[in-house]
Write a protein that holds these residues in place. Structure first.
Motif, PDB file in Angstrom:
ATOM      1  N   ALA A 263       0.700  -1.139  -0.357  1.00  0.00           N
ATOM      2  CA  ALA A 263       0.287  -0.135   0.346  1.00  0.00           C
ATOM      3  C   ALA A 263       0.665   1.633   0.260  1.00  0.00           C
ATOM      4  N   GLY A 264       2.062   0.815  -0.305  1.00  0.00           N
ATOM      5  CA  GLY A 264       3.166   2.456  -0.055  1.00  0.00           C
ATOM      6  C   GLY A 264       3.089   2.586   1.004  1.00  0.00           C
ATOM      7  N   GLU A 265       2.817   2.306   2.268  1.00  0.00           N
ATOM      8  CA  GLU A 265       3.243   2.209   3.957  1.00  0.00           C
ATOM      9  C   GLU A 265       4.688   2.161   3.764  1.00  0.00           C
ATOM     10  N   VAL A 266       5.557   3.029   5.145  1.00  0.00           N
ATOM     11  CA  VAL A 266       6.818   3.014   5.541  1.00  0.00           C
ATOM     12  C   VAL A 266       6.079   1.639   7.167  1.00  0.00           C
ATOM     13  N   THR A 267       6.648   0.576   6.404  1.00  0.00           N
ATOM     14  CA  THR A 267       6.487  -0.338   7.639  1.00  0.00           C
ATOM     15  C   THR A 267       8.025  -0.854   8.832  1.00  0.00           C
ATOM     16  N   ALA A 268       9.165  -0.487   7.800  1.00  0.00           N
ATOM     17  CA  ALA A 268      10.636   0.125   8.594  1.00  0.00           C
ATOM     18  C   ALA A 268      11.903   0.791   8.352  1.00  0.00           C
ATOM     19  N   LEU A 269      12.390   1.588   9.112  1.00  0.00           N
ATOM     20  CA  LEU A 269      13.404   1.888   8.654  1.00  0.00           C
ATOM     21  C   LEU A 269      15.135   1.255   9.778  1.00  0.00           C
ATOM     22  N   HIS A 270      15.743   1.466   8.539  1.00  0.00           N
ATOM     23  CA  HIS A 270      16.933   0.960   8.818  1.00  0.00           C
ATOM     24  C   HIS A 270      18.433   1.886   8.912  1.00  0.00           C
ATOM     25  N   PRO A 271      18.629   2.017  10.330  1.00  0.00           N
ATOM     26  CA  PRO A 271      20.266   3.120  10.096  1.00  0.00           C
ATOM     27  C   PRO A 271      21.369   3.218   9.040  1.00  0.00           C
ATOM     28  N   MET A 272      22.308   2.927   8.153  1.00  0.00           N
ATOM     29  CA  MET A 272      22.637   3.208   7.592  1.00  0.00           C
ATOM     30  C   MET A 272      23.928   4.114   7.658  1.00  0.00           C
ATOM     31  N   HIS A 273      25.562   3.427   8.052  1.00  0.00           N
ATOM     32  CA  HIS A 273      26.490   4.934   8.206  1.00  0.00           C
ATOM     33  C   HIS A 273      26.533   5.358   7.756  1.00  0.00           C
ATOM     34  N   PRO A 274      26.619   7.267   7.749  1.00  0.00           N
ATOM     35  CA  PRO A 274      27.151   8.292   7.371  1.00  0.00           C
ATOM     36  C   PRO A 274      27.891   8.088   6.308  1.00  0.00           C
ATOM     37  N   GLY A 275      28.995   7.192   6.691  1.00  0.00           N
ATOM     38  CA  GLY A 275      30.480   7.426   6.448  1.00  0.00           C
ATOM     39  C   GLY A 275      30.300   6.384   4.929  1.00  0.00           C
ATOM     40  N   ARG A 276      29.514   5.624   5.152  1.00  0.00           N
ATOM     41  CA  ARG A 276      30.032   4.466   2.992  1.00  0.00           C
ATOM     42  C   ARG A 276      28.342   5.448   2.948  1.00  0.00           C
ATOM     43  N   MET A 277      28.160   6.616   2.782  1.00  0.00           N
ATOM     44  CA  MET A 277      26.650   7.073   1.648  1.00  0.00           C
ATOM     45  C   MET A 277      27.402   8.150   1.142  1.00  0.00           C
ATOM     46  N   SER A 278      26.851   8.441   0.005  1.00  0.00           N
ATOM     47  CA  SER A 278      27.152   9.401  -1.119  1.00  0.00           C
ATOM     48  C   SER A 278      26.058  10.165  -1.804  1.00  0.00           C
ATOM     49  N   ILE A 279      25.897  10.806  -2.272  1.00  0.00           N
ATOM     50  CA  ILE A 279      24.274  11.726  -2.893  1.00  0.00           C
ATOM     51  C   ILE A 279      24.593  12.461  -4.135  1.00  0.00           C
ATOM     52  N   VAL A 280      24.701  11.546  -5.157  1.00  0.00           N
ATOM     53  CA  VAL A 280      24.573  12.026  -6.826  1.00  0.00           C
ATOM     54  C   VAL A 280      23.555  12.907  -6.769  1.00  0.00           C
ATOM     55  N   LYS A 281      23.784  14.085  -7.688  1.00  0.00           N
ATOM     56  CA  LYS A 281      22.354  14.639  -8.082  1.00  0.00           C
ATOM     57  C   LYS A 281      22.284  14.334 -10.147  1.00  0.00           C
ATOM     58  N   LEU A 282      20.975  13.568 -10.056  1.00  0.00           N
ATOM     59  CA  LEU A 282      20.655  13.726 -11.550  1.00  0.00           C
ATOM     60  C   LEU A 282      20.597  14.064 -12.272  1.00  0.00           C
TER      61      LEU A 282
END
Length: 385
Positions: free
Chosen positions: A121-140
């Protein structure tokens, strides 16, 4: 090919991309000679205390989901899916643990991330934290953002912005990556680390005795006596002997106390100043990190109110805004929202509350007794027979 896979497609990472250049808190050496990153900064007791004061207070406050009614009133919506996921975001964390973890991540790294899980139904059922040092953000090219993450097995994972709960500190114009306070205040933290290292090294090389015995000059000391004195002095190379008095079996020796040197006094003053600098960096009253020089019986309550209003409110609003805009759709957020209950932190004494309730119930009352009892965590009165 699925639409999500197309949106996650290859995109060139441009050198001028602010989100790439601002990749979280890589750490660097400072002028004072200390290497500063989130991990080394947290080893400073004042930094740890400030981060815990903000993250623990944020996480421990009740976070309720409310429904807006058509008459302008509101009611708790504990059965809503948002309330359930905030209470139990995943199988291994409670809502308090997740919020403490992610708030601390934002304070130290500038960003906190959690991967969303959805049902049909598109509802959020869980949240899993992620390490910030292993994340990068790319603008498309489309103007949207993609989150590139490296999981625990070293595999790349591509996520769209809608699949990530992203909490962030202040950003630069044109970027959605939060600026790390540790990076901004790196030189101040490097000085604090260097002062700590200097103090530890001084004590490690040999503690200064509290007093010393010296020759009155009436007799010369032979080599055996000097050797004995040197042996006793060498035993004070261990911090375990700090503060003890030297005793030597040689006549003609007198006792002289050794006070605090100017260098030691300046070192202590600099250490205290570094605590103030860290509190200024996180906007936390020094009294909350056990610095009590300016505390008194009269101003402790006032400092607590300042902490809620000027320090904690920013992080509570950060969570409430992120939940509204990143977990609820445009239609759902018109009816539902999440809000922290800060009343417990701002509660006055029993006498002050009694005076407040008396004004609310007398003359032209704007509260009833059951509302007062609910604020005091008491059950409603039984129905009159």
């Amino acid at each position: 090919m699925k639409i999500l896979d197309m949106l996650r497609g290859r995109t060139e990472r441009r050198a001028e991309d602010p989100s790439w250049n601002a990749l979280v808190n890589g750490g660097n050496n400072t002028t004072a000679g200390s290497y500063v990153d989130a991990k080394s900064a947290e080893s400073i007791s004042a930094v740890f205390a400030c981060v815990q004061a903000l993250s623990e207070s944020t996480a421990c406050l009740p976070l309720h989901t409310y429904r807006r009614n058509e008459d302008g009133s509101r009611e708790r919506a504990d059965g809503h899916w948002l309330s359930r996921v905030l209470e139990r975001p995943n199988d291994y964390q409670s809502g308090m643990e997740l919020r403490e973890c992610m708030t601390a991540s934002v304070l130290l790294n500038g960003n906190g991330y959690a991967r969303k899980e959805f049902n049909g139904a598109g509802e959020v059922t869980a949240l899993h934290p992620m390490h910030p040092g292993r994340m990068s953000i790319v603008k498309l090219d489309s103007g949207r953002y993609r989150y590139d993450y490296t999981d625990d097995q070293g595999r790349p994972v591509r996520l769209l912005a809608d699949e990530v709960l992203h909490l962030r500190d202040r950003t630069e114009p044109g970027s959605i990556v939060g600026k790390s306070r540790v990076t901004i205040a790196r030189e101040s933290l490097g000085l604090a680390l260097s002062l700590r290292t200097h103090g530890a090294a001084s004590f490690g090389r040999g503690a200064r005795p509290a007093s010393v015995l010296y020759n009155d000059g009436k007799q010369d000391l032979n080599s055996e006596q000097l050797t004995a004195i040197r042996g006793v002095m060498d035993s004070y190379s261990s911090p375990a002997n700090a503060g003890k008095t030297l005793v030597m079996g040689v006549r003609g020796l007198k006792l002289e106390n050794i006070g605090l040197s100017n260098e030691d006094a300046q070192w202590l003053e600099a250490m205290n100043f570094s605590v103030t600098e860290v509190c200024r960096m996180f906007r936390v009253p020094p009294i909350l990190v056990q610095t009590l020089e300016q505390a008194s019986y009269n101003n402790v309550e006032s400092l607590g109110e300042q902490f809620v209003k000027f320090s904690l409110t920013r992080w509570l609003n950060l969570w409430e805004s992120a939940i509204s805009h990143q977990m609820l759709g445009p239609i759902a957020r018109q009816r539902f929202y999440a809000e922290h209950a800060v009343d417990a932190l701002l509660r006055g004494t029993a006498g002050e509350r009694a005076e407040f309730y008396a004004k609310a119930l007398n003359n032209e009352p704007w509260m009833d007794v059951d509302e007062v009892r609910r604020l005091e965590n008491l059950p409603p009165r039984p129905n009159a027979s």
